[in-house]
Every structure is written in structure tokens, then in C-alpha cells.
Write a protein that holds these residues in place. Structure first.
Motif, PDB file in Angstrom:
ATOM      1  N   GLN A   1       2.323   1.812  -3.376  1.00  0.00           N
ATOM      2  CA  GLN A   1       1.324   2.359  -4.301  1.00  0.00           C
ATOM      3  C   GLN A   1       1.153   3.860  -4.089  1.00  0.00           C
ATOM      4  O   GLN A   1       0.977   4.620  -5.054  1.00  0.00           O
TER       5      GLN A   1
ATOM      6  N   ALA B   1      -4.575  -0.738  -4.267  1.00  0.00           N
ATOM      7  CA  ALA B   1      -3.204  -1.211  -4.075  1.00  0.00           C
ATOM      8  C   ALA B   1      -2.936  -2.527  -4.796  1.00  0.00           C
ATOM      9  O   ALA B   1      -1.846  -3.085  -4.672  1.00  0.00           O
TER      10      ALA B   1
ATOM     11  N   VAL C   1      -9.358   0.720  -0.915  1.00  0.00           N
ATOM     12  CA  VAL C   1      -7.902   0.893  -0.747  1.00  0.00           C
ATOM     13  C   VAL C   1      -7.175  -0.396  -1.131  1.00  0.00           C
ATOM     14  O   VAL C   1      -6.149  -0.374  -1.830  1.00  0.00           O
ATOM     15  N   LEU C   2      -7.690  -1.554  -0.693  1.00  0.00           N
ATOM     16  CA  LEU C   2      -7.047  -2.829  -1.025  1.00  0.00           C
ATOM     17  C   LEU C   2      -7.091  -3.098  -2.531  1.00  0.00           C
ATOM     18  O   LEU C   2      -6.131  -3.631  -3.102  1.00  0.00           O
TER      19      LEU C   2
ATOM     20  N   SER D   1      -1.439   8.865   3.151  1.00  0.00           N
ATOM     21  CA  SER D   1      -0.663   7.899   3.922  1.00  0.00           C
ATOM     22  C   SER D   1       0.167   8.629   4.974  1.00  0.00           C
ATOM     23  O   SER D   1       0.858   9.604   4.670  1.00  0.00           O
TER      24      SER D   1
ATOM     25  N   PHE E   1      -5.776  -3.149   7.417  1.00  0.00           N
ATOM     26  CA  PHE E   1      -5.567  -3.758   6.095  1.00  0.00           C
ATOM     27  C   PHE E   1      -4.940  -5.154   6.233  1.00  0.00           C
ATOM     28  O   PHE E   1      -5.313  -6.088   5.514  1.00  0.00           O
TER      29      PHE E   1
ATOM     30  N   ILE F   1       0.840  -1.206   0.000  1.00  0.00           N
ATOM     31  CA  ILE F   1       0.000   0.000   0.000  1.00  0.00           C
ATOM     32  C   ILE F   1       0.872   1.251   0.000  1.00  0.00           C
ATOM     33  O   ILE F   1       0.609   2.217  -0.730  1.00  0.00           O
ATOM     34  N   LYS F   2       1.954   1.245   0.805  1.00  0.00           N
ATOM     35  CA  LYS F   2       2.855   2.398   0.844  1.00  0.00           C
ATOM     36  C   LYS F   2       3.541   2.601  -0.517  1.00  0.00           C
ATOM     37  O   LYS F   2       3.689   3.750  -0.980  1.00  0.00           O
TER      38      LYS F   2
ATOM     39  N   TRP G   1      -2.953   0.971  10.128  1.00  0.00           N
ATOM     40  CA  TRP G   1      -2.359   0.035   9.168  1.00  0.00           C
ATOM     41  C   TRP G   1      -2.826  -1.397   9.401  1.00  0.00           C
ATOM     42  O   TRP G   1      -3.012  -2.173   8.455  1.00  0.00           O
TER      43      TRP G   1
END
Length: 424
Positions: free
Chosen positions: A12, A121, A117-118, A35, A56, A9-10, A53
Motif C-alpha cells: 500500500q 491498508a 493504518v490497518l 515506511s 500490526f 501494508i508495504k 512491524w
């Protein structure tokens, strides 16, 4: 070592920018996500915009535990443990695992944001009603598309490169073999003419390419303007979507409040139903009492009819007694008048006795008169005794009439009370 889900995720965010516009499942609406060191901040969760965090990581663990696919769950008008919000749904799992909610608690709706979000990413696939992990083939296809995009941006026109490569061997051979020029000048001249012709053709192609490039630049500029307009329209739509999201959040909170009010009203309704049951039982008891009273009143009515008949009979007898009493009174009046007449005669005789001669004769008459007076007095005494008997009978009759009227009054009161019970 950092969790691979968080790292992806970071990464992305590093690629797409921070903050980033993340699309929802429909792809037509977006929300902004930022983020930070402790998690992700979003602008479409008004009450609680912070997503740690671990939400997720736990979401991916939940999907893996359920075979790579899990239902999202619906927190609207539901509580944790309800059929739409079980612990086997992602929303219920997050509420229990991350936020410590218990069965029966109300849950704040976050699933759409977390799933988006998932999916953004490229960790999961977000579909209607459920979310699933992306397979390795899909991840490889995504990486290949990115590489092809980068290559397409950097590649040169294949036709131009091929012509240029064809040119270079001839030129190099021309400079690398000076001996052949001396031995075969005619061939070299022909070759040079051919090369010059080819160069002219290439120049014409380059000129055509320049025109095409100019045209493409114009089209590119037009597209850039079009994209700018679309970006402005998209910004307006995003602002509208933000307003709508806030309004939706307000409506959800109001819906939750209404749900609580409905639960309160339902509890009051249960109490009212219990009260109605109690009142119904009391009413049935009252109805049984009324039935018993109606039975007793019917009995009283029969007694009243009997008493009324007796009163009517007694009234006839009393009329007869009154008639007899009136006759006796007339007789007594007649006897009294006769007694008064006899007293006057006695007075006259006494006067005559004093005036007449012969005391013996007068004494005899006086005795006769006295005897007659005694008889009259005896008759008068018997008449007075008969009158006292009649008076006593009259007093008893009036007492009976009074008792009868009292009985009638009680019966009328019972009838009135019977009507009152019937009204109830």
C-alpha cells in the motif's frame, strides 16, 4: 517468508507513496506515516512515533482470536486491566504482547493510529469503539473498483469507436474487391457518396467533440485549480491538526500527571480519614472522661453546698463566740479597772496605816485588804484562764475559716477545670 499483513501494508505504501497521508476514522483528519525497514514512523504520536512491524501482525492475530472483531480499548485515565483497558481489547493486547506492560501499568495511547493504518491498508474496518477484519467479498469489491477506475481512465469514447469500426469494413471492402467496381460502377458511386456524407457527418461530430474536449479541458483546469486550492486548505488543516494532535498529546500527558496527583491526594485523603477516625475515637474517650468528670463535679458541687452550709453554720457560731469573747473582754477590762482601783485604795490605806495609831487595828485592816487582794487575784486568774480559753476557741475558729476558704478555693478551681473541659 514475510508476514502477509506486513507485505500488504508495504504494498500500500508502494501504491500510495512513501511517506503517505493516512486518514483517521472520521476521514476529516490525516497524519503522515513513513515506511522503514524496521517499522512505520508517524507524526501524531509525539512521545513514541515508532510503530514496529509486529504491532500490526499481532493486532490482526488479536482480531482473529476474537472472531474477527474486537473492542479497541481506551488508555485515557485507565491502567492495564481496568474495565476500559482489559487484555481482551486491542489496546490492552498490544500493550501486553508487544510492549511487555503488566496489569496495573499505565499505557501509552496508540490504538487510533494502528487502527487507521490497518484500515488504510484495506486489512481491517475501523469503526467507533471496535475494529474488525475485512471480509473476502469486500476485498474483491475493492479490487474490482480499482480495475474499473483504471479501465475508465484508458477507455475511448464508445460512439466514436463504433463509427470508426463501421467505416473500416466498407473501406476495406472497397479496396479488396476491385472487380465489383468494374461491374457495378453506379452502385459504387452511390456507396461512395454515402460514405462521403458519413465522413462529413463524422467530421462534424469530431468538430463537436473537439469543442466538447476544449470545454472539458477548461472544466478540468478549473477543477485542477479548485483541487489545488483544496490541497492548500487541506495542508493548512493538516498543520492545524498536527498542532492540535501535539496539544492533545500534551493534554493527555498532563491528564496522566493529574491522575497520578489525584491518586496521591486520594491516598492522603485516606490517611486523613484514618486520622479523623482515630481523633474521633480519642474524642469519644475524652467525652466519656468529661462525663465522668461532670459526674464527679456534680458530686463535688453537692459536697461544696454541704460544706458551704457547714461554713455558714460555723460562721454563725463563731459570731456568737466572738460576741461572748467581747463580753468577757469587757468584763476583764472592768475587773482590771477594779483591780487598779483596789491597788490605789491599798496604797491609800497603807499611807493611812502609817499615819494612824494603833498597829493592831491597822494589821487587821491590812489582813482584810490582803485577803481582798487575794480574792481579786483569784478572780483575775480565773478571768485570764477564761480569756485563754476564748483565745484558743478564737484560734480554732480562724483555723476553720482558713480551711473553709481553702476548700472554697479548691472548689472554684474544680469549677474552672470543668468549664475548660466543656469548652473542649
Amino acid at each position: 517468508m514475510e508476514d502477509p499483513v506486513i507485505s500488504k501494508i508495504k504494498n500500500q505504501f508502494d501504491k500510495k507513496g512513501n511517506p503517505a497521508k493516512i486518514p483517521l476514522m472520521s476521514g476529516k483528519q490525516f497524519f503522515e506515516a513513513r515506511s522503514e525497514a524496521d517499522g512505520v514512523y508517524v507524526d501524531n504520536l509525539k512521545k513514541d512515533p515508532f510503530l514496529p512491524w509486529n504491532i500490526f501482525s499481532e493486532s490482526v492475530n488479536c482480531i482473529k482470536e476474537n472472531g474477527g472483531k474486537v473492542k479497541k480499548g481506551n488508555a485515557t485515565n485507565s491502567r492495564l486491566g481496568d474495565p476500559n483497558l482489559g487484555l481482551d481489547t486491542l489496546e490492552g493486547y498490544i500493550a501486553s504482547k508487544v510492549y511487555g506492560c503488566r496489569v496495573g501499568d499505565a499505557v501509552f495511547k496508540r490504538i487510533n493510529t494502528v487502527a487507521s493504518v490497518l484500515a488504510w491498508a484495506e486489512i481491517c474496518e475501523n469503526t467507533r469503539g471496535q475494529i474488525s477484519l475485512l471480509s473476502e467479498e469486500k476485498e474483491l469489491q475493492t479490487e474490482e473498483k480499482e480495475l474499473q477506475t483504471c479501465e475508465s481512465e484508458n477507455e475511448i469514447s464508445p460512439a466514436f469507436s463504433a463509427e470508426e469500426n463501421k467505416e473500416s469494413p466498407g473501406i476495406n471492402s472497397f479496396y479488396l474487391h476491385p472487380d465489383s467496381k468494374q461491374t457495378e460502377p453506379r452502385n459504387l458511386e452511390i456507396e461512395i457518396e454515402v460514405k462521403i456524407q458519413k465522413i462529413k457527418e463524422l467530421e462534424e461530430q469530431v468538430a463537436g467533440r473537439d469543442e466538447e474536449i476544449g470545454r472539458l479541458k477548461i472544466e478540468l483546469k478549473a477543477r485542477e485549480n479548485f483541487l489545488l486550492e483544496k490541497d492548500s486548505e487541506l495542508q493548512v488543516l493538516q498543520e492545524k491538526f498536527t498542532d492540535k494532535s501535539e496539544e492533545a498529546q500534551r493534554l493527555e500527558s498532563r491528564l496522566i500527571e493529574k491522575g497520578e496527583e489525584i491518586e496521591g491526594f486520594t491516598e492522603k485523603l485516606r490517611e486523613k480519614v484514618e486520622n479523623i477516625k482515630t481523633l474521633t475515637e480519642e474524642l469519644s474517650a475524652k467525652e466519656r472522661e468529661i462525663e465522668e468528670l461532670e459526674v464527679s463535679i456534680s458530686i463535688k458541687d453537692k459536697d461544696l453546698k454541704t460544706l458551704a452550709e457547714e461554713v455558714i453554720t460555723k460562721a454563725g457560731e463563731m459570731r456568737k463566740i466572738e460576741e461572748k469573747l467581747a463580753l468577757k473582754e469587757r468584763k476583764i477590762n472592768t475587773m482590771e479597772s477594779m483591780l487598779a482601783t483596789a491597788g490605789e485604795k491599798v496604797k491609800k490605806l497603807e499611807k493611812q496605816l502609817s499615819a494612824t495609831e494603833g498597829e493592831e487595828k491597822l494589821a487587821v485592816q491590812l489582813r482584810e485588804k490582803e485577803e481582798f487582794i487575794k480574792q481579786l487575784k483569784g478572780t483575775l486568774a480565773s478571768k485570764e484562764e477564761a480569756f485563754s480559753k476564748v483565745s484558743e476557741e478564737n484560734r480554732k475558729y480562724r483555723m476553720q475559716q482558713k480551711l473553709a476558704s481553702e476548700g472554697l478555693r479548691q472548689i472554684e478551681e474544680q469549677k474552672a477545670s470543668r468549664k475548660w473541659w466543656k469548652r473542649l
